[in-house]
Design a protein around this motif. Structure first.
Motif, mmCIF file in Angstrom:
data_model
loop_
_atom_site.group_PDB
_atom_site.id
_atom_site.type_symbol
_atom_site.label_atom_id
_atom_site.label_comp_id
_atom_site.label_asym_id
_atom_site.label_seq_id
_atom_site.Cartn_x
_atom_site.Cartn_y
_atom_site.Cartn_z
ATOM 1 N N THR A 213 0.934 -1.143 -0.002
ATOM 2 C CA THR A 213 0.201 0.013 0.132
ATOM 3 C C THR A 213 1.104 1.464 0.313
ATOM 4 O OG1 THR A 213 -1.611 -1.247 1.146
ATOM 5 C CG2 THR A 213 -1.840 0.933 1.382
ATOM 6 N N VAL A 214 0.961 2.211 -0.943
ATOM 7 C CA VAL A 214 1.090 3.098 -1.341
ATOM 8 C C VAL A 214 0.726 4.370 -1.410
ATOM 9 C CG1 VAL A 214 2.962 4.363 -2.266
ATOM 10 C CG2 VAL A 214 3.138 1.852 -2.331
ATOM 11 N N ARG A 215 1.113 5.368 -0.434
ATOM 12 C CA ARG A 215 0.322 7.151 -0.476
ATOM 13 C C ARG A 215 0.631 7.764 -1.252
ATOM 14 N NH1 ARG A 215 -3.224 7.474 3.941
ATOM 15 N NH2 ARG A 215 -4.051 8.263 2.828
ATOM 16 N N LEU A 216 -0.457 8.541 -2.772
ATOM 17 C CA LEU A 216 0.250 9.582 -3.304
ATOM 18 C C LEU A 216 0.773 10.832 -2.878
ATOM 19 C CD1 LEU A 216 -2.182 9.747 -5.934
ATOM 20 C CD2 LEU A 216 -0.273 8.739 -6.205
ATOM 21 N N PRO A 217 1.744 11.664 -2.875
ATOM 22 C CA PRO A 217 2.119 13.171 -2.302
ATOM 23 C C PRO A 217 0.803 14.172 -2.039
ATOM 24 C CG PRO A 217 2.722 12.534 -4.189
ATOM 25 C CD PRO A 217 2.156 11.395 -3.969
ATOM 26 N N ALA A 218 0.470 14.601 -1.408
ATOM 27 C CA ALA A 218 -0.297 15.369 -1.206
ATOM 28 C C ALA A 218 0.452 16.477 -2.021
ATOM 29 C CB ALA A 218 -0.315 16.497 0.248
ATOM 30 N N GLY A 219 -1.498 17.427 -2.446
ATOM 31 C CA GLY A 219 -1.087 18.593 -3.741
ATOM 32 C C GLY A 219 -1.041 18.483 -5.107
ATOM 33 N N GLY A 220 -0.733 17.394 -5.473
ATOM 34 C CA GLY A 220 -0.867 17.114 -6.880
ATOM 35 C C GLY A 220 0.814 16.709 -7.155
ATOM 36 N N ARG A 221 1.903 16.627 -6.323
ATOM 37 C CA ARG A 221 2.968 16.926 -6.633
ATOM 38 C C ARG A 221 2.912 15.698 -7.446
ATOM 39 N NH1 ARG A 221 3.912 17.775 -1.374
ATOM 40 N NH2 ARG A 221 4.368 15.553 -0.871
ATOM 41 N N SER A 222 4.469 15.229 -8.096
ATOM 42 C CA SER A 222 5.035 14.137 -9.151
ATOM 43 C C SER A 222 4.478 13.161 -8.132
ATOM 44 C CB SER A 222 6.449 13.553 -9.033
ATOM 45 O OG SER A 222 6.795 13.431 -10.051
ATOM 46 N N PHE A 223 3.415 12.293 -8.837
ATOM 47 C CA PHE A 223 3.280 10.942 -8.236
ATOM 48 C C PHE A 223 4.449 9.647 -9.248
ATOM 49 C CE2 PHE A 223 -1.467 11.711 -8.305
ATOM 50 C CZ PHE A 223 -1.316 12.284 -7.788
ATOM 51 N N ARG A 224 5.653 10.106 -9.823
ATOM 52 C CA ARG A 224 6.370 8.971 -10.090
ATOM 53 C C ARG A 224 6.853 8.410 -8.853
ATOM 54 N NH1 ARG A 224 11.116 11.045 -14.554
ATOM 55 N NH2 ARG A 224 8.838 11.239 -15.681
ATOM 56 N N ALA A 225 7.458 8.708 -8.024
ATOM 57 C CA ALA A 225 8.057 8.045 -7.017
ATOM 58 C C ALA A 225 7.155 6.813 -6.297
ATOM 59 C CB ALA A 225 8.466 8.609 -6.282
ATOM 60 N N ALA A 226 6.009 7.341 -6.694
ATOM 61 C CA ALA A 226 4.574 6.433 -5.573
ATOM 62 C C ALA A 226 4.944 5.245 -6.878
ATOM 63 C CB ALA A 226 3.770 7.576 -5.308
ATOM 64 N N ALA A 227 4.640 5.608 -7.702
ATOM 65 C CA ALA A 227 3.846 4.525 -8.594
ATOM 66 C C ALA A 227 5.261 3.951 -8.941
ATOM 67 C CB ALA A 227 3.498 5.530 -10.221
ATOM 68 N N GLU A 228 6.452 3.737 -9.016
ATOM 69 C CA GLU A 228 7.405 3.111 -9.028
ATOM 70 C C GLU A 228 8.006 2.120 -7.966
ATOM 71 O OE1 GLU A 228 10.557 6.012 -9.465
ATOM 72 O OE2 GLU A 228 10.356 6.162 -11.873
ATOM 73 N N ARG A 229 7.352 2.478 -6.662
ATOM 74 C CA ARG A 229 7.254 1.793 -6.042
ATOM 75 C C ARG A 229 6.545 0.545 -5.462
ATOM 76 N NH1 ARG A 229 6.227 4.768 -0.357
ATOM 77 N NH2 ARG A 229 6.237 2.686 0.562
ATOM 78 N N VAL A 230 5.077 1.508 -6.080
ATOM 79 C CA VAL A 230 4.060 0.025 -6.473
ATOM 80 C C VAL A 230 4.582 -1.206 -7.920
ATOM 81 C CG1 VAL A 230 1.549 -0.762 -7.747
ATOM 82 C CG2 VAL A 230 2.328 1.509 -5.797
ATOM 83 N N ALA A 231 5.059 -0.483 -9.018
ATOM 84 C CA ALA A 231 5.204 -1.639 -9.833
ATOM 85 C C ALA A 231 6.716 -2.409 -9.597
ATOM 86 C CB ALA A 231 5.766 0.082 -11.046
ATOM 87 N N ALA A 232 7.336 -2.039 -8.626
ATOM 88 C CA ALA A 232 8.380 -2.680 -8.192
ATOM 89 C C ALA A 232 7.936 -3.805 -7.420
ATOM 90 C CB ALA A 232 8.904 -2.003 -7.428
ATOM 91 N N GLY A 233 6.697 -3.947 -7.128
ATOM 92 C CA GLY A 233 6.105 -5.485 -6.403
ATOM 93 C C GLY A 233 5.696 -6.318 -7.545
#
Length: 397
Positions: A213-233
């Motif tokens: 489970t990964v949370r998106l950053p607040a305020g609409g900031r870049s989602f790239r790091a969160a997406a990469e953590r999810v995809a890595a699994g």
């Protein structure tokens, strides 16, 4: 057998057909007269007409204007007077602090009820303020915190589906498709909090494994790091729990990060922005749990509900060129306020609140069953499953 859905169907006409008569006709039984302009039903509206929530807020304003026009064709009988609806709009800019301030300002300006807050945090802020000024509030946002704990939210009512109901429907779909392992990408804030909690409970008794489970950053900031953590699994599927425009952006980043499996959205994603050009390829084939009013197909149990939905679609499409699945929440909110005023025979805010919490009706978006113990009124069996097919939401189940 008389089912809860059957009770809703029996009550449908009183909510849905109000204001849908021939244009220009007003009821005339010799007992009603038009109210002076300063005695109209005033509804204060705080919406995200700019900022992150604008993709949802703008369609809600359109829906409110269309519904008010329909109601005002015949007037709303309140006691021995026919009253009109007057909408007072404010743009909260997707800022919770501003939205909360609007609730107080609109009440002081004479609002009998409040509508708005398409984002979870803005709707929650309005709910807190509405309780303080004792003004009924019909929320259009997603989050259990809008109406919970009920002891602190006695003046707030939520039109959107509960997180628990959406989560259960989503997990049932995943089990049917025999998905093995799922990851969750949830937005920051109260809507994401509700989704994480509801999904964990639903997966606890499921054969499907909820992994990372990964949370998106607040305020609409870049989602790239969160997406990469999810995809890595390397999950078989990813649930994106959030509201537009975050939903489409998250899907795009997941594809860029290498996720090729299925995508699943909650109802907050269902707006044109999610299917827009930049997102179109990423969301093709994705699934969404949403009230079964989308795209003209419905679980609606009555001809009255279908007539009202078609009438709304026709008027919305004629004026704005396209119909939007998220828009009916606002239309239902205004109809519920009008119905409460008719039954209360008064515009007193306390009486409106008391009659709102007895509403059991079939709306355009789905069925509602408010009670003194339950202010999140969307019925679970109002939900359907949709899939993006060739750039459109198509009924799946």
């Amino acid at each position: 057998m008389l089912t809860r859905r059957g009770v809703l169907a029996a009550a449908a006409g009183s909510l849905l057909l109000a204001g849908c008569g021939p244009q220009g006709q007003r009821p005339d039984d010799g007992t009603s007269s038009s109210a002076p302009g300063d005695q109209n039903l005033v509804v204060g509206v705080s919406l995200e007409l700019s900022g992150r929530g604008a993709a949802l807020g703008v369609v809600q304003r359109r829906a409110l204007e269309i519904t008010a026009e329909a109601l005002n064709r015949s007037g709303i009988p309140v006691g021995n007077l026919l009253r009109s609806v007057r909408l007072e709009f404010r743009d909260n800019g997707s800022d919770p602090e501003v939205a909360g301030r609007h609730a107080t300002e609109l009440t002081r300006a004479g609002a009998h009820a409040l509508v708005g807050g398409v984002l979870g945090d803005t709707a929650t802020a309005i709910a807190v303020a509405a309780q303080r000024v004792k003004t009924p509030f019909l929320a259009l946002g997603f989050s259990d915190r809008i109406v919970l704990p009920l002891s602190e939210r006695t003046y707030s009512f939520k039109l959107t589906p509960d997180a628990t109901d959406m989560a259960r429907r989503m997990v049932d779909l995943l089990e049917t498709q025999r998905v093995g392992r799922v990851a969750l990408l949830a937005e920051d804030g109260p809507h994401g909090d509700s989704g994480v909690r509801a999904l964990r409970e639903a997966f606890a008794s499921s054969t499907v494994d909820l992994g990372r489970t990964v949370r998106l950053p607040a305020g609409g900031r870049s989602f790239r790091a969160a997406a990469e953590r999810v995809a890595a699994g390397n999950p078989d599927a990813v649930i994106v729990w959030g509201t537009a425009p975050d939903s489409g952006t998250a899907a795009r980043e997941l594809r860029r990060a290498g996720h090729r499996g299925a995508l699943f959205f909650d109802a907050g994603a269902v707006v044109d922005d999610t299917l827009s050009g930049a997102n179109a390829k990423a969301v093709e084939g994705a699934y969404a749990v949403h009230p079964a009013c989308l795209g003209g197909s419905a679980l609606m149990a009555t001809s009255g509900a279908l007539v009202a939905r078609r009438d709304f679609d026709y008027r919305y499409t004629r004026k704005h060129g396209t119909s939007v699945g998220f828009a009916p929440y606002a239309a239902d909110a205004l109809q519920l306020v009008a119905a409460a005023a008719r039954k209360a025979t008064s515009l007193d805010r306390g009486r409106l609140r008391a009659f709102l919490q007895t509403q059991t009706s079939e709306g355009i978006a789905g069925g509602y069953a408010f009670t003194a113990d339950r202010h999140g009124g969307m019925e679970a069996d109002s939900l359907g499953v949709y899939q993006v097919s060739q750039g459109s939401w198509t009924r799946y189940a």
